[in-house]
Enzyme design. Structure first.
Site, short mmCIF file in Angstrom:
data_model
loop_
_atom_site.label_atom_id
_atom_site.label_comp_id
_atom_site.label_asym_id
_atom_site.label_seq_id
_atom_site.Cartn_x
_atom_site.Cartn_y
_atom_site.Cartn_z
N CYS A 195 27.83 -48.79 14.71
CA CYS A 195 26.65 -48.91 14.06
C CYS A 195 26.00 -47.60 14.02
O CYS A 195 25.91 -46.70 14.77
CB CYS A 195 25.71 -49.67 15.13
SG CYS A 195 24.07 -49.75 14.47
N CYS B 287 22.22 -47.02 14.67
CA CYS B 287 21.71 -46.84 16.23
C CYS B 287 22.85 -47.50 17.08
O CYS B 287 23.75 -46.63 17.18
CB CYS B 287 20.48 -47.67 16.22
SG CYS B 287 20.41 -49.24 15.40
N SER B 288 22.71 -48.62 17.48
CA SER B 288 23.76 -48.95 18.50
C SER B 288 23.97 -50.49 18.30
O SER B 288 24.26 -51.14 19.36
CB SER B 288 23.31 -48.76 19.76
OG SER B 288 22.08 -48.96 20.25
N CYS B 289 23.78 -51.26 17.23
CA CYS B 289 23.99 -52.45 17.30
C CYS B 289 25.46 -52.90 17.67
O CYS B 289 26.12 -52.35 17.32
CB CYS B 289 23.71 -53.02 15.92
SG CYS B 289 21.91 -52.86 15.32
FE FE Z 1 22.16 -50.48 15.36
#
Ligand code: FE
Length: 202
Positions: free
Chosen positions: A105, A108-110
């Site tokens: 991602c 961000c951090s999906c």
């Molecule tokens: Fe994300």
């Protein structure tokens, strides 16, 4: 520890921001600490990469299920009782001897929490997010995955509505394994695409 893992940022800033946000939401009566504890516990203890491993093993032994999984990952995963509470779609990408998929991602951090549990800290690091797009082959080598030049690498960028999970290749030497034994071979990293599954005979 590889370079990407070493450069994973310390989570201090994110942790501070999270705590500030959490206090504010509780103060405004929008959240309770019980709900937070429940969610954290759920993902720390109940939901982990084992869900994803079960999906992978089923796809390896059942070609019909595999076809469904690649056509509609969300539905096929829900069929095994796993799903995303936030309603995000999951697309499953099949690794083969000629194409290797890897998930990131960049924003961000999906991450596909419902099948893989909590993301590893390197997944959230700036180094991984930036570099795996620019130089995937080099980054994979740092994870000890040295792919031949003949293998095409495709990098997939997750977002809040669409998450990806990799269906790794079934390793040689596991032909006689039961579904349960296959589940035990599947690693979290192989479902992110930064590792291959080792042959059980090695
Ligand atoms: Fe994300």
């Amino acid at each position: 520890m590889n370079n990407v893992q070493q450069t994973a940022y310390t989570e201090t800033d994110a942790a501070l921001r999270t705590r500030a946000l959490e206090s504010l939401l509780i103060e405004k009566g929008l959240l309770t600490t019980d709900i937070i504890d429940e969610v954290v516990q759920k993902y720390e203890q109940d939901v982990g990469p084992l869900n994803g491993a079960k999906v992978v093993a089923r796809a390896w032994i059942d070609s019909n299920y595999k076809r469904q999984l690649l056509e509609d990952g969300t539905a096929a995963i829900a069929e095994l009782g796993f799903g995303d509470a936030h309603g995000s779609k999951i697309v499953v990408l099949e690794n083969t001897s000629s194409v290797h998929h890897v998930v990131v991602c960049t924003l961000c951090s999906c991450y596909p929490w419902s099948v893989l549990g909590l993301p590893p800290s390197w997944y959230k690091s700036y180094a991984y997010r930036a570099r795996v797009v620019r130089e995937p082959r080099a980054v994979l080598r740092e994870f000890d995955l040295d792919l031949p030049d003949s293998v095409e690498i495709r990098v997939w960028d997750s977002n809040s509505d669409l998450r990806y999970m990799v269906l790794p290749e079934r390793p040689a030497g596991a032909e006689d394994h039961t579904e349960e034994q296959l589940v035990a071979l599947v690693t979290r990293d192989s479902m992110i695409g930064v590792a291959a599954i080792e042959s059980p005979t090695e």
